[in-house]
Design a protein around this motif. Sequence first.
Motif, PDB file in Angstrom:
ATOM      1  N   GLN A  90       0.894  -0.844   0.101  1.00 18.05           N
ATOM      2  CA  GLN A  90       0.203   0.036  -0.077  1.00 18.05           C
ATOM      3  C   GLN A  90       1.078   1.162  -0.132  1.00 18.05           C
ATOM      4  OE1 GLN A  90      -4.516   0.575   2.440  1.00 18.05           O
ATOM      5  NE2 GLN A  90      -2.719  -1.874   3.452  1.00 18.05           N
ATOM      6  N   GLY A  91       0.654   2.050  -1.147  1.00 19.70           N
ATOM      7  CA  GLY A  91       1.322   3.447  -0.718  1.00 19.70           C
ATOM      8  C   GLY A  91       2.100   3.359  -1.644  1.00 19.70           C
ATOM      9  N   THR A  92       3.072   2.233  -1.663  1.00 16.53           N
ATOM     10  CA  THR A  92       4.494   2.646  -2.630  1.00 16.53           C
ATOM     11  C   THR A  92       4.502   2.092  -3.956  1.00 16.53           C
ATOM     12  OG1 THR A  92       4.504   0.241  -3.655  1.00 16.53           O
ATOM     13  CG2 THR A  92       4.825   0.163  -1.160  1.00 16.53           C
ATOM     14  N   GLY A  93       3.523   2.452  -4.953  1.00 15.62           N
ATOM     15  CA  GLY A  93       3.729   2.392  -5.975  1.00 15.62           C
ATOM     16  C   GLY A  93       3.995   1.236  -6.954  1.00 15.62           C
ATOM     17  N   VAL A  94       4.484   0.409  -6.388  1.00 10.83           N
ATOM     18  CA  VAL A  94       3.568  -1.235  -6.906  1.00 10.83           C
ATOM     19  C   VAL A  94       2.721  -1.400  -7.058  1.00 10.83           C
ATOM     20  CG1 VAL A  94       4.687  -3.274  -6.683  1.00 10.83           C
ATOM     21  CG2 VAL A  94       6.484  -2.060  -5.714  1.00 10.83           C
ATOM     22  N   GLN A  95       2.299  -1.567  -8.669  1.00 14.03           N
ATOM     23  CA  GLN A  95       1.292  -2.742  -8.926  1.00 14.03           C
ATOM     24  C   GLN A  95       0.961  -4.081  -8.984  1.00 14.03           C
ATOM     25  OE1 GLN A  95      -0.524  -1.876 -12.466  1.00 14.03           O
ATOM     26  NE2 GLN A  95       1.549   0.141 -11.794  1.00 14.03           N
ATOM     27  N   LEU A  96      -0.396  -4.444  -8.307  1.00 13.75           N
ATOM     28  CA  LEU A  96      -0.268  -6.532  -7.637  1.00 13.75           C
ATOM     29  C   LEU A  96      -1.113  -6.304  -8.750  1.00 13.75           C
ATOM     30  CD1 LEU A  96       0.412  -8.810  -6.281  1.00 13.75           C
ATOM     31  CD2 LEU A  96      -1.110  -7.737  -5.085  1.00 13.75           C
ATOM     32  N   GLN A  97      -1.702  -7.300  -9.777  1.00 13.08           N
ATOM     33  CA  GLN A  97      -2.767  -7.849 -10.635  1.00 13.08           C
ATOM     34  C   GLN A  97      -2.912  -9.645 -10.176  1.00 13.08           C
ATOM     35  OE1 GLN A  97      -1.394  -7.254 -14.171  1.00 13.08           O
ATOM     36  NE2 GLN A  97      -1.567  -4.933 -13.887  1.00 13.08           N
ATOM     37  N   ASN A 102      -2.291 -17.256 -10.485  1.00 14.04           N
ATOM     38  CA  ASN A 102      -0.484 -16.264 -11.385  1.00 14.04           C
ATOM     39  C   ASN A 102      -1.080 -14.929 -10.531  1.00 14.04           C
ATOM     40  OD1 ASN A 102       0.164 -18.825 -13.057  1.00 14.04           O
ATOM     41  ND2 ASN A 102      -0.914 -17.212 -14.233  1.00 14.04           N
ATOM     42  N   LEU A 103      -0.106 -13.670  -9.731  1.00 11.09           N
ATOM     43  CA  LEU A 103       0.030 -12.942  -9.413  1.00 11.09           C
ATOM     44  C   LEU A 103       1.460 -12.457 -10.073  1.00 11.09           C
ATOM     45  CD1 LEU A 103       0.430 -13.767  -5.817  1.00 11.09           C
ATOM     46  CD2 LEU A 103      -1.529 -12.283  -6.920  1.00 11.09           C
ATOM     47  N   ASN A 141       5.115 -20.939  -4.739  1.00 11.39           N
ATOM     48  CA  ASN A 141       5.543 -19.803  -5.899  1.00 11.39           C
ATOM     49  C   ASN A 141       6.324 -20.418  -6.463  1.00 11.39           C
ATOM     50  OD1 ASN A 141       3.604 -17.933  -3.706  1.00 11.39           O
ATOM     51  ND2 ASN A 141       2.397 -19.031  -5.869  1.00 11.39           N
ATOM     52  N   LEU A 142       6.733 -20.834  -8.035  1.00 11.71           N
ATOM     53  CA  LEU A 142       7.449 -19.682  -8.793  1.00 11.71           C
ATOM     54  C   LEU A 142       8.230 -18.505  -8.799  1.00 11.71           C
ATOM     55  CD1 LEU A 142       8.492 -23.381 -11.258  1.00 11.71           C
ATOM     56  CD2 LEU A 142       8.824 -22.649  -8.950  1.00 11.71           C
ATOM     57  N   ASN A 212       6.630 -12.243 -11.053  1.00  8.49           N
ATOM     58  CA  ASN A 212       5.118 -13.120 -11.632  1.00  8.49           C
ATOM     59  C   ASN A 212       5.733 -14.141 -10.951  1.00  8.49           C
ATOM     60  OD1 ASN A 212       3.806 -11.564 -14.097  1.00  8.49           O
ATOM     61  ND2 ASN A 212       5.936 -12.342 -15.185  1.00  8.49           N
ATOM     62  N   LEU A 213       4.595 -14.461  -9.979  1.00  6.83           N
ATOM     63  CA  LEU A 213       4.530 -15.637  -9.077  1.00  6.83           C
ATOM     64  C   LEU A 213       3.525 -16.430  -9.810  1.00  6.83           C
ATOM     65  CD1 LEU A 213       3.946 -13.575  -5.582  1.00  6.83           C
ATOM     66  CD2 LEU A 213       6.218 -14.352  -6.927  1.00  6.83           C
ATOM     67  N   ARG A 214       4.271 -17.831  -9.866  1.00  8.89           N
ATOM     68  CA  ARG A 214       3.240 -19.202 -10.464  1.00  8.89           C
ATOM     69  C   ARG A 214       3.501 -20.715  -9.802  1.00  8.89           C
ATOM     70  NH1 ARG A 214       5.265 -16.787 -15.226  1.00  8.89           N
ATOM     71  NH2 ARG A 214       4.060 -15.577 -16.670  1.00  8.89           N
TER      72      ARG A 214
END
Length: 219
Positions: A90-97, A102-103, A141-142, A212-214
């Motif tokens: 939160q508030g770091t500028g990094v996006q999470l999708q 998969n993340l 995750n990989l 990428n987390l798989r």
Amino acid sequence: MLIQLKRVSLVVAAAAIVAGCQTTNPYTGEQEVNKTSTYGGIGALTGAVIGGLVDGGEGALKGAAIGGAAGAGYGYYTDQQEAALRQELQGTGVQLQREGDNLKLIMPSNITFDSNKSDIKSSFYPVLGSVAKVFKEYDKNLIEVVGYTDSTGGDKINLPLSEDRARSVASYLMNQGISGSRITSFGAGASNPIGDNKTKEGRAMNRRVEINLRPAPQK
């Protein structure tokens, strides 16, 4: 026979309702399908069908229960990992999708690297350290680290720069105790743009590192 069909129908209907459950994302306020419910509902539906074929109505009910629990397993795990990452980011500028299992973390270069440099900014170390902490806690995750650039400069400059930036992030994660066997890294240069390279804003979006987390293959 009629009673058994009714019981199977009830299980299938219940599974479909569960799979369609929606919740409000506490970080964006948007309505979204609850992933755990989706995986659990699909598992329940599959279990009900298989169980019903094997043992009629009783088999359908048992199969739904077993299938629902198994189906929700990885979905629940990913829900928890996603929530932990969102809290840290939160508030770091990094996006999470998220797409299914998969993340993806999108780290823009303005907060990670100086222009034309591959050394991580000192101000970004705490953020990356928080990410590493979650990666250690959730270790199923990989981790694929990919560096990207905008289209200016040509491949002779962009590919090595993107590779070096991806390698810097991967090395930092390993130095934080993440197993190297989980991590791969490579540079993709100007490929896969997410912004318009004809604009300053678009080029800034394209200069990024993605993680990428798989799911790791089951042994």
